[in-house]
Design a protein around this motif. Sequence first.
Motif, mmCIF file in Angstrom:
data_model
loop_
_atom_site.group_PDB
_atom_site.id
_atom_site.type_symbol
_atom_site.label_atom_id
_atom_site.label_comp_id
_atom_site.label_asym_id
_atom_site.label_seq_id
_atom_site.Cartn_x
_atom_site.Cartn_y
_atom_site.Cartn_z
ATOM 1 N N VAL A 1 7.394 -16.345 -18.375
ATOM 2 C CA VAL A 1 6.471 -16.638 -17.277
ATOM 3 C C VAL A 1 6.225 -18.139 -17.228
ATOM 4 O O VAL A 1 5.893 -18.756 -18.244
ATOM 5 C CB VAL A 1 5.127 -15.902 -17.474
ATOM 6 N N PHE A 2 6.371 -18.728 -16.045
ATOM 7 C CA PHE A 2 6.040 -20.133 -15.815
ATOM 8 C C PHE A 2 4.897 -20.200 -14.808
ATOM 9 O O PHE A 2 4.892 -19.467 -13.813
ATOM 10 C CB PHE A 2 7.243 -20.890 -15.245
ATOM 11 N N SER A 3 3.936 -21.092 -15.061
ATOM 12 C CA SER A 3 2.796 -21.233 -14.153
ATOM 13 C C SER A 3 2.282 -22.673 -14.175
ATOM 14 O O SER A 3 2.649 -23.464 -15.048
ATOM 15 C CB SER A 3 1.675 -20.275 -14.545
ATOM 16 N N LYS A 4 1.426 -22.991 -13.213
ATOM 17 C CA LYS A 4 0.856 -24.335 -13.126
ATOM 18 C C LYS A 4 -0.165 -24.551 -14.247
ATOM 19 O O LYS A 4 -0.929 -23.643 -14.588
ATOM 20 C CB LYS A 4 0.174 -24.544 -11.771
ATOM 21 N N LYS A 5 -0.173 -25.760 -14.771
ATOM 22 C CA LYS A 5 -1.181 -26.122 -15.767
ATOM 23 C C LYS A 5 -2.578 -25.974 -15.153
ATOM 24 O O LYS A 5 -2.807 -26.354 -14.005
ATOM 25 C CB LYS A 5 -0.979 -27.562 -16.222
ATOM 26 N N GLY A 6 -3.502 -25.409 -15.930
ATOM 27 C CA GLY A 6 -4.870 -25.266 -15.467
ATOM 28 C C GLY A 6 -5.102 -24.112 -14.515
ATOM 29 O O GLY A 6 -6.205 -23.951 -13.991
ATOM 30 N N SER A 7 -4.068 -23.290 -14.301
ATOM 31 C CA SER A 7 -4.212 -22.178 -13.354
ATOM 32 C C SER A 7 -4.958 -20.991 -13.958
ATOM 33 O O SER A 7 -5.402 -20.095 -13.234
ATOM 34 C CB SER A 7 -2.837 -21.711 -12.890
ATOM 35 N N GLY A 8 -5.072 -20.956 -15.275
ATOM 36 C CA GLY A 8 -5.748 -19.841 -15.925
ATOM 37 C C GLY A 8 -4.897 -18.597 -16.074
ATOM 38 O O GLY A 8 -5.397 -17.552 -16.509
ATOM 39 N N VAL A 9 -3.626 -18.690 -15.729
ATOM 40 C CA VAL A 9 -2.731 -17.540 -15.876
ATOM 41 C C VAL A 9 -2.572 -17.206 -17.354
ATOM 42 O O VAL A 9 -2.292 -18.079 -18.174
ATOM 43 C CB VAL A 9 -1.351 -17.835 -15.253
ATOM 44 N N ASN A 10 -2.761 -15.930 -17.686
ATOM 45 C CA ASN A 10 -2.636 -15.500 -19.074
ATOM 46 C C ASN A 10 -1.982 -14.119 -19.094
ATOM 47 O O ASN A 10 -2.632 -13.115 -18.817
ATOM 48 C CB ASN A 10 -4.012 -15.461 -19.751
ATOM 49 N N ILE A 11 -0.702 -14.083 -19.403
ATOM 50 C CA ILE A 11 0.055 -12.838 -19.358
ATOM 51 C C ILE A 11 0.551 -12.476 -20.755
ATOM 52 O O ILE A 11 1.283 -13.244 -21.383
ATOM 53 C CB ILE A 11 1.238 -12.949 -18.376
ATOM 54 N N LYS A 12 0.133 -11.328 -21.218
ATOM 55 C CA LYS A 12 0.525 -10.850 -22.547
ATOM 56 C C LYS A 12 1.603 -9.772 -22.474
ATOM 57 O O LYS A 12 2.456 -9.658 -23.356
ATOM 58 C CB LYS A 12 -0.697 -10.286 -23.291
ATOM 59 N N ASP B 1 1.853 -17.600 -7.763
ATOM 60 C CA ASP B 1 1.106 -17.905 -8.989
ATOM 61 C C ASP B 1 2.031 -18.157 -10.170
ATOM 62 O O ASP B 1 1.783 -19.062 -10.976
ATOM 63 C CB ASP B 1 0.172 -16.736 -9.342
ATOM 64 N N ILE B 2 3.055 -17.307 -10.290
ATOM 65 C CA ILE B 2 3.930 -17.407 -11.462
ATOM 66 C C ILE B 2 5.388 -17.229 -11.058
ATOM 67 O O ILE B 2 5.717 -16.559 -10.082
ATOM 68 C CB ILE B 2 3.569 -16.351 -12.541
ATOM 69 N N ALA B 3 6.261 -17.833 -11.843
ATOM 70 C CA ALA B 3 7.706 -17.676 -11.676
ATOM 71 C C ALA B 3 8.263 -17.004 -12.918
ATOM 72 O O ALA B 3 7.803 -17.264 -14.041
ATOM 73 C CB ALA B 3 8.374 -19.035 -11.479
ATOM 74 N N VAL C 1 4.073 -13.093 -7.724
ATOM 75 C CA VAL C 1 5.221 -13.382 -8.578
ATOM 76 C C VAL C 1 6.417 -13.813 -7.733
ATOM 77 O O VAL C 1 6.684 -13.220 -6.677
ATOM 78 C CB VAL C 1 5.608 -12.147 -9.419
ATOM 79 N N VAL C 2 7.138 -14.789 -8.217
ATOM 80 C CA VAL C 2 8.368 -15.224 -7.558
ATOM 81 C C VAL C 2 9.507 -15.181 -8.574
ATOM 82 O O VAL C 2 9.329 -15.491 -9.753
ATOM 83 C CB VAL C 2 8.194 -16.635 -6.936
ATOM 84 N N LYS C 3 10.694 -14.742 -8.129
ATOM 85 C CA LYS C 3 11.850 -14.633 -9.008
ATOM 86 C C LYS C 3 13.126 -14.867 -8.209
ATOM 87 O O LYS C 3 13.094 -14.876 -6.972
ATOM 88 C CB LYS C 3 11.901 -13.249 -9.668
ATOM 89 N N VAL C 4 14.247 -15.032 -8.916
ATOM 90 C CA VAL C 4 15.536 -15.208 -8.251
ATOM 91 C C VAL C 4 16.115 -13.843 -7.899
ATOM 92 O O VAL C 4 16.133 -12.926 -8.723
ATOM 93 C CB VAL C 4 16.522 -16.004 -9.139
ATOM 94 N N ARG C 5 16.589 -13.713 -6.696
ATOM 95 C CA ARG C 5 17.126 -12.455 -6.176
ATOM 96 C C ARG C 5 18.338 -11.966 -6.983
ATOM 97 O O ARG C 5 19.246 -12.732 -7.278
ATOM 98 C CB ARG C 5 17.526 -12.657 -4.715
#
Length: 241
Positions: A99-110, A158-160, A120-124
């Motif tokens: 998971v990649f996200s912007k710094k300071g975004s608060g994203v927390n994925i376990k 939000d996340i890639a 979510v965004v991903k490559v087709r």
Amino acid sequence: MKYLYLLFCLLSLPLYGQSYHFASINFLIEQEVGRIVITEVYKRLGINITITPLPGKRAQHETAVGLNDGEIMRIYSYGEETPSTIRVPTSYYYLETMVFSKKGSGVNIKTPADLARYQVVKVRGVKHTDNITKGLKDITDTDNTSQMFKLIQAGLADIALTNKMDGLVVLKKLGITDITPQTQHLDKLPLYHYIRKEHINLIKRVDNKLKEMKKSGELAKLITIAEHEVFKRKALYKMQN
């Protein structure tokens, strides 16, 4: 009749120096590493191959219908979805679903279940990110990793999701410093070479060569050389653009 008999004999002889054509997924760093590695493996077998980078779904379709001889690098589940191919049993690389996200975004994925809370965004057509997002609704597909990160920068996602190495190399190439990977990957998957079923003898030869190269340490050395070559190429591209 004599000439027909001679022609039949010639056609019945085994073909030496035969070439094979494989597909890879375009614009992914691990696939670029794989193109270098698998070409060298075949070279050591005395076999010429060509590799065409394609979008993931198109690569799978062309392999399934016999427009090429297989794919250079896919995860385990690809073999179950593409019964016209056989998985070369020995894996030769791996990827980390990150998971990649912007710094300071608060994203927390376990866990993968946490993805449902975000855009979510991903490559087709990439199997490991397709699998991990199966059943989720807020998913956007892009053509390549660069497009993913530009959507995050623009606040449209939000996340890639991508392989960790792929993401880090592309971020460096783009000069983006405010998007970073999470501390822990969501999954780590071995990668395999897939060959169409009609080439059963080739499958055995490639598997034996991979086993031999793993045991001797040659495969690890070759992978290191390939990674350095891909990183150097990407760095040079950035300087020229």
